[in-house]
Design an enzyme around this catalytic site. Structure first.
Site, short mmCIF file in Angstrom:
data_model
loop_
_atom_site.label_atom_id
_atom_site.label_comp_id
_atom_site.label_asym_id
_atom_site.label_seq_id
_atom_site.Cartn_x
_atom_site.Cartn_y
_atom_site.Cartn_z
N GLU A 43 11.86 12.49 -7.87
CA GLU A 43 12.21 11.25 -8.47
C GLU A 43 10.90 10.67 -9.27
O GLU A 43 11.35 10.14 -10.29
CB GLU A 43 12.76 10.26 -7.52
N ASP A 59 20.65 9.41 -18.99
CA ASP A 59 21.40 10.53 -18.25
C ASP A 59 22.82 9.98 -18.02
O ASP A 59 23.43 10.36 -17.18
CB ASP A 59 20.59 10.65 -16.82
#
Length: 268
Positions: A43, A59
């Site tokens: 992450e 995204d």
């Protein structure tokens, strides 16, 4: 994050075979810490928890922020803010965004309109406010870690590597029963076992009435997740960004190849 020797090899350095008495359940505090840190590498690029992180990574999920990539377009960022409001009494720096965050959480919109300065507020509080960090911890556990481990318990998973993989999948895919969700991918994996599957992991699952070695099950699950990363079923995941994250599976496959099933060492 691009595939590097570190990405593929960090699990080998982070994990080691452990005595069954130490990690037989795969669900102790050490195993949880390692699972969180490993996913944090994916992450945020390292093992530190970046409570202050915030950006639009394009995204299709709006702003992505905090220790678990909480998104304004997937409701979990709104959950963090609501938890923070509980800890502050309801009036804080995020209050001005409540209407917009709630709307985007309900609609799944990737828009950032009306959220000017949002990342600045998130970053400042992430660095300076213990209550805000606590709010992120609480929502990470309630939305992702705890549900993933409940599913692991239902399957009978005992190995640290299996339980950590379910958590990582839950963070990226969500824990739901939709075609791309963790529970959905588990269902697909289970359906593939139509006979016993032997192995030497020391842990046997009951899948569709068959005896299935846990490593055999995890190997198949990783294949199913790979296919989903390349070909997501839900349109909100069809931006193409997921195919760039195959390292999340490949590093676990690397650890499996080294037979590093239970973890007791620190991730550094």
């Amino acid at each position: 994050m691009k595939i590097t020797a570190f990405t593929l090899g960090f699990l080998a350095a982070a994990a080691s075979a452990a005595p069954a008495a130490d990690t037989a359940s795969g669900n102790n505090a050490c195993a949880k810490t390692l699972a969180l840190k490993i996913t944090n590498i994916y992450e945020n690029g390292d093992t530190n928890f970046h409570y202050d992180y915030c950006e639009n990574i394009k995204d299709g999920r709006g702003f992505t922020s905090g220790i678990s990539g909480f998104c304004t377009g997937t409701a979990d960022a709104w959950e963090v803010v609501q938890q923070y409001h509980k800890l502050t009494g309801g009036k804080d720096s995020f209050s001005k965004y409540d209407g917009v965050l709630k709307k985007y959480a309900q609609s799944g919109s990737d828009s950032t309109s009306g959220l000017d300065g949002y990342c600045s507020v998130w970053s400042k509080l992430g660095k300076s406010d213990a209550k805000f960090r606590n709010a992120q911890d609480a929502i990470r556990d309630s939305m992702y870690y705890n549900p993933s481990q409940k599913l692991a318990d239902q399957l009978g998973l005992k190995l640290s590597i299996s339980r950590a993989q379910l958590y990582d999948c839950g963070i990226q895919h969500g824990t739901g029963s939709d075609a791309d969700g963790l529970a959905g991918l588990i269902k697909t994996t289970n359906a593939s076992f139509k006979a016993d599957a032997k192995g030497s992991s020391g842990s046997t699952l009951k899948i569709n009435g068959h005896n299935v070695d846990e490593v055999a099950w995890l190997t198949k699950f990783l294949q199913v997740r790979t296919n989903d990363l390349l070909h997501p079923k839900e349109k909100e995941n069809a931006s193409g960004a997921w195919k760039e994250t195959l390292y999340r599976v490949k590093s676990y496959q690397y650890a499996l190849s080294k037979k590093q099933y239970n973890w007791t060492k620190s991730v550094q």
